[in-house]
Motif scaffolding. Structure first.
Motif, short mmCIF file in Angstrom:
data_model
loop_
_atom_site.label_atom_id
_atom_site.label_comp_id
_atom_site.label_asym_id
_atom_site.label_seq_id
_atom_site.Cartn_x
_atom_site.Cartn_y
_atom_site.Cartn_z
N TYR A 155 4.28 -7.00 7.63
CA TYR A 155 4.74 -7.64 8.86
C TYR A 155 3.72 -8.56 9.53
CZ TYR A 155 8.05 -3.88 8.09
OH TYR A 155 8.96 -3.04 7.51
N GLY A 156 2.45 -8.47 9.10
CA GLY A 156 1.40 -9.27 9.74
C GLY A 156 0.91 -8.61 11.02
N ASN A 157 -0.28 -8.97 11.44
CA ASN A 157 -0.80 -8.40 12.68
C ASN A 157 -1.90 -9.29 13.24
OD1 ASN A 157 -0.96 -6.52 14.70
ND2 ASN A 157 -2.44 -5.22 13.65
N PHE A 158 -1.98 -9.32 14.54
CA PHE A 158 -3.03 -10.12 15.17
C PHE A 158 -4.40 -9.57 14.76
CE2 PHE A 158 -6.02 -11.46 18.31
CZ PHE A 158 -5.64 -12.75 18.61
N GLY A 159 -5.30 -10.46 14.46
CA GLY A 159 -6.68 -10.06 14.17
C GLY A 159 -6.87 -9.55 12.75
N GLN A 160 -5.81 -9.62 11.94
CA GLN A 160 -5.94 -9.05 10.60
C GLN A 160 -5.41 -10.00 9.51
OE1 GLN A 160 -4.16 -5.01 11.24
NE2 GLN A 160 -6.28 -4.36 10.85
N ALA A 161 -5.70 -11.28 9.67
CA ALA A 161 -5.22 -12.24 8.67
C ALA A 161 -5.78 -11.91 7.30
CB ALA A 161 -5.61 -13.66 9.07
N ASN A 162 -7.06 -11.49 7.26
CA ASN A 162 -7.68 -11.15 5.98
C ASN A 162 -7.02 -9.91 5.36
OD1 ASN A 162 -8.68 -9.51 8.02
ND2 ASN A 162 -10.85 -9.95 7.62
N TYR A 163 -6.88 -8.89 6.16
CA TYR A 163 -6.32 -7.62 5.71
C TYR A 163 -4.83 -7.79 5.34
CZ TYR A 163 -5.34 -2.55 6.10
OH TYR A 163 -4.97 -1.25 5.87
N SER A 164 -4.08 -8.51 6.19
CA SER A 164 -2.65 -8.73 5.91
C SER A 164 -2.48 -9.44 4.57
CB SER A 164 -2.01 -9.62 6.98
OG SER A 164 -2.23 -9.10 8.25
N THR A 165 -3.33 -10.42 4.33
CA THR A 165 -3.24 -11.20 3.09
C THR A 165 -3.49 -10.30 1.88
OG1 THR A 165 -4.03 -13.12 4.29
CG2 THR A 165 -4.17 -13.22 1.88
N ALA A 166 -4.57 -9.54 1.95
CA ALA A 166 -4.92 -8.67 0.82
C ALA A 166 -3.81 -7.66 0.56
CB ALA A 166 -6.23 -7.95 1.11
N LYS A 167 -3.28 -7.09 1.64
CA LYS A 167 -2.27 -6.04 1.46
C LYS A 167 -0.95 -6.60 0.95
CE LYS A 167 -4.60 -2.39 2.49
NZ LYS A 167 -5.10 -1.62 1.32
N ALA A 168 -0.58 -7.79 1.43
CA ALA A 168 0.64 -8.42 0.92
C ALA A 168 0.47 -8.73 -0.57
CB ALA A 168 0.95 -9.70 1.69
N ALA A 169 -0.71 -9.18 -0.94
CA ALA A 169 -0.96 -9.51 -2.35
C ALA A 169 -0.86 -8.25 -3.21
CB ALA A 169 -2.33 -10.15 -2.50
N ILE A 170 -1.30 -7.15 -2.67
CA ILE A 170 -1.25 -5.89 -3.44
C ILE A 170 0.20 -5.49 -3.71
CG2 ILE A 170 -1.69 -3.39 -3.21
CD1 ILE A 170 -4.47 -4.21 -2.04
N ILE A 171 1.09 -5.80 -2.80
CA ILE A 171 2.51 -5.47 -3.03
C ILE A 171 3.03 -6.26 -4.23
CG2 ILE A 171 4.84 -5.52 -2.06
CD1 ILE A 171 3.46 -5.27 0.75
N GLY A 172 2.76 -7.55 -4.25
CA GLY A 172 3.21 -8.38 -5.38
C GLY A 172 2.55 -7.94 -6.67
N PHE A 173 1.27 -7.65 -6.58
CA PHE A 173 0.51 -7.19 -7.76
C PHE A 173 1.16 -5.94 -8.34
CE2 PHE A 173 -3.38 -4.64 -9.12
CZ PHE A 173 -3.52 -5.27 -10.35
N THR A 174 1.48 -5.00 -7.46
CA THR A 174 2.05 -3.73 -7.91
C THR A 174 3.42 -3.95 -8.55
OG1 THR A 174 0.93 -2.71 -6.05
CG2 THR A 174 2.62 -1.40 -7.13
N ARG A 175 4.20 -4.85 -7.96
CA ARG A 175 5.54 -5.09 -8.53
C ARG A 175 5.41 -5.72 -9.92
NH1 ARG A 175 8.35 -6.09 -2.77
NH2 ARG A 175 9.18 -3.98 -2.68
N ALA A 176 4.43 -6.59 -10.08
CA ALA A 176 4.23 -7.20 -11.41
C ALA A 176 3.78 -6.13 -12.41
CB ALA A 176 3.20 -8.31 -11.32
N LEU A 177 2.91 -5.23 -11.97
CA LEU A 177 2.47 -4.14 -12.85
C LEU A 177 3.65 -3.28 -13.27
CD1 LEU A 177 -0.73 -2.90 -10.97
CD2 LEU A 177 -0.66 -4.26 -13.07
N ALA A 178 4.54 -3.03 -12.31
CA ALA A 178 5.71 -2.19 -12.61
C ALA A 178 6.57 -2.84 -13.69
CB ALA A 178 6.52 -1.96 -11.34
N VAL A 179 6.73 -4.15 -13.58
CA VAL A 179 7.55 -4.86 -14.57
C VAL A 179 6.89 -4.79 -15.94
CG1 VAL A 179 8.45 -7.12 -15.23
CG2 VAL A 179 8.53 -6.41 -12.83
N GLU A 180 5.58 -5.09 -15.97
CA GLU A 180 4.89 -5.13 -17.27
C GLU A 180 4.67 -3.73 -17.85
OE1 GLU A 180 1.60 -7.69 -17.90
OE2 GLU A 180 2.36 -9.24 -16.55
N GLY A 181 4.54 -2.75 -16.98
CA GLY A 181 4.20 -1.41 -17.46
C GLY A 181 5.38 -0.57 -17.87
#
Ligand SMILES: CCCCCCC[C@@H](O)CC(=O)SCCNC(=O)CCNC(=O)[C@H](O)C(C)(C)COP(=O)(O)OP(=O)(O)OC[C@H]1O[C@@H](n2cnc3c(N)ncnc32)[C@H](O)[C@@H]1OP(=O)(O)O
Length: 590
Positions: A155-181
């Protein structure tokens, strides 16, 4: 997902003989997971940057009769962490990528170091650990991964652009792993936990930290990484204080209701294909309000909104110089002054000049939402041009582009866009272009295969079984594409050998619209002006090859086919032009 009411006590959820790697396990959530796994029979690899923290958890586990080994260091050294599992316990079966840091700051004030540090630990650390353990999982055809995302990543949060970005990326990463795995029995899920830990302590009030214990998160992680979980993968769970929910993406494609996910027309895509299908299915029924089942024809604003594939209008101007450049690009010569000298009494644009404005407009249409979209694999598939008024030799215009249709041809996607070019002063439409691009490798997304009948724009135009009424031959120049591109189609496919190689060609190919223009010029020379012209690009042309246009006059239409003489290959097919003067005779000698 079938979740046991209490995974920790459920008899089928045990980890005997399994090794679980937990990052950031010296305290907080990681520690809770480590203790849970050890209690349920797993060998546990406790990773943490804090030696004290890691050792304390290992001690706690061994004191209770469990098996654990510490690995102290950054999660960015995934190889070292996995090595400990292999050396101490002879294998690895579970990875919980949990380690994280915060460097909260408003985006305005955030330094690059703060940005990089958070992405390094969360995203790169998760990647490095998965990368190191992945071959082990593949080989044994078993692996369970839980990666740690965050509500802030959703959802995003004030003061956490770095953290929000990393965490959103982890969601996509995990979904790709699920497909390949999946076919290797590797299941990967992401969780967005909220718990009182050393990390949240810096931003939460103490009562919240106390209330939301890490122990409430552990059972879900435990279940997802157990053998009992046989199918749940690629999912995202928000978990907090004994409450858990799966978070899904919902789509409602109606403009009027885009923020209202309230009825059964809302869909929940789980793959990019699902998401694309929603989009693809919508193309084509939005040309006007009546066509759109979701639009209220009474409400003009709603009807306008329903035209969802329409790009904003774009201004476009051209001069006599542009007309000459185009004419030269399709082979007009220094002797044909009506096409190459602005001072000639009959100075004019060759009719297929009408395809040029669309290049200024279609820049707004992006195709990168197609699965496996690769611009080097795009070929021009079909072109229809309607000429709706005299063609000015200069002026100011407005282009309006929209996507009309997206077809799934299995091995390719075929996307048709429409561009209307209007005179800026009078508002009168001068050109209508319907252009289909054929993107190899981007099909198979489950969209519809066959498009609608677009009249002359999609007609099959089979040539009759008799000798052509006129034939014109023209050799193109080796530098034909280099010249033609200056009229607006700057696709490197036509000039740069490396890009052409990526597209599968051993050298740059000629623009489809250049061949189209040359053959269109042949039709004009043989039969006079036309009000529309259409072709399918059936084969590639290389600059320097000779084009042979065979033409048959059928009523008010000229059907034509163009071949490359040197290879006897058909390059323009299903082609026809509708003559302005339908009674024009076929000119015998050209
Ligand atoms: C703003 C304006 C945007 C314009 C952007 C233009 C960008 C330019 O810079 C790019 C270019 O100019 S590229 C040069 C011009 N084009 C070409 O050279 C393509 C030549 N054609 C081919 O190579 C093949 O026909 C090929 C590869 C196209 C198809 O061959 P195959 O893969 O063998 O396909 P096939 O098995 O025969 O048919 C599969 C299904 O696809 C449909 N189809 C075939 N050719 C098509 C084509 N040219 N256009 C659209 N659809 C086409 C078939 O009907 C078939 O569909 P279905 O199975 O449903 O019947």
């Amino acid at each position: 997902m079938k979740l046991p009411s209490n995974p920790q006590s459920s008899p089928e959820v045990r980890y005997d003989g399994k090794t679980a790697i937990i990052t950031g396990a010296g305290q907080g959530l990681g520690r809770a997971y480590a203790l849970m796994y050890a209690r349920l029979g797993a060998n546990v690899v406790v990773n943490d940057v804090s030696e004290k923290g890691a050792n304390a958890v290992v001690e706690e586990i061994t004191r209770a009769g469990g098996k654990a080994a510490a690995t102290v260091g950054s999660v960015e050294d995934g190889d070292a962490i996995v090595k400990v599992a292999l050396e101490k316990f002879g294998g690895a079966h579970i990875l919980v990528a949990n380690a994280g840091i915060l460097r909260d700051k408003s985006f305005t004030a955030m330094t690059e170091q703060e940005w990089d540090a958070v992405l390094a630990v969360h995203l790169r650390g998760t990647y490095k650990c998965v990368k190191a353990v992945w071959p082990v999982f593949l080989k044994q055809k078993y692996g369970r991964i839980v990666n740690t995302a965050s509500q802030v990543g959703i959802y995003g949060n004030f003061g956490q652009a770095n953290y929000s970005t990393a965490k959103a990326a982890i969601i996509g990463f995990t979904r790709a792993l699920a497909v390949e795995g999946r076919k290797y029995n590797i299941l990967a899920n992401a969780i967005a936990p909220s718990a009182g830990t050393a990390m949240t302590m810096t931003i939460w009030p103490q009562e919240m930290v106390d209330a939301f214990k890490p122990d409430y998160i552990a059972p879900i992680v435990g279940y997802l990484t157990s053998e009992a979980n046989e199918e749940t993968s690629g999912c995202l769970f928000e978990i907090m204080g004994g409450w858990a929910a799966q978070t899904r993406v919902a789509e409602d494609g109606r403009w009027d209701l885009i923020t209202n996910f309230s009825d059964d027309r809302v869909v929940y895509p789980t793959t990019p294909q699902d998401a694309l299908e929603q989009m693809a299915n919508n193309f084509g029924h939005v040309e006007d309000g009546d066509d759109d089942p979701y639009a209220d024809p009474e409400d003009p604003e709603l009807v306008a909104k329903a035209k969802r594939n329409v790009e904003p209008p774009l201004d476009f101007s051209y001069t006599e110089r542009d007309v000459i450049l185009y004419n030269l690009g399709i082979g007009a010569t220094e002797k044909e002054l009506q096409w190459t000298f602005e001072g000639d009494d009959d100075f004019s644009a060759l009719p297929t000049f009408g395809v040029i404005p669309q290049f200024a407009a279609s820049g707004g249409i992006s195709l990168d939402w197609l699965p496996n979209y690769n611009p080097a694999k795009l070929l021009h598939g079909e072109q229809y041009l309607a000429i709706k008024g005299p063609i000015p030799t200069s002026g100011d215009f407005v282009n309006q582009a929209r996507i009309l249709e997206v077809l799934d041809k299995g091995k390719a996607a075929a996307v048709t866009s429409v561009v209307e070019t209007k005179d800026k002063d009078t508002g009168k439409v001068i050109f209508e272009n319907q252009s289909t691009v054929f993107i190899r490798g981007a099909g198979g997304f489950g969209g519809k295969r066959n498009g609608k009948d677009r009249g002359p724009a999609s007609a099959a135009n089979a040539p009759p079984q008799r000798k052509p009424d006129a034939v014109i031959e023209e050799k193109t120049l080796p530098q034909q594409a280099a010249l033609y591109r200056l009229s607006g189609d700057l696709n490197p496919l036509h000039i740069q050998p490396e890009f052409a190689a990526m597209g599968g060609f051993d050298k740059p190919i000629l623009h489809g619209l250049c061949s189209f223009g040359i053959s269109g010029k042949h039709v004009l020379k043989a039969f006079g002006p036309y009000k529309d012209i259409k072709t399918r690009f059936a084969g590639v042309v290389y600059p320097g090859e000779t084009l042979v246009t065979e033409m048959w006059k059928e009523g008010g239409k000229v059907i034509f086919t163009t071949k490359v003489k040197e290879r006897n290959a058909t390059v323009l097919a299903a082609a026809a032009a509708t003559l302005v003067d339908s009674g024009a005779p076929a000119k015998a000698k050209l």
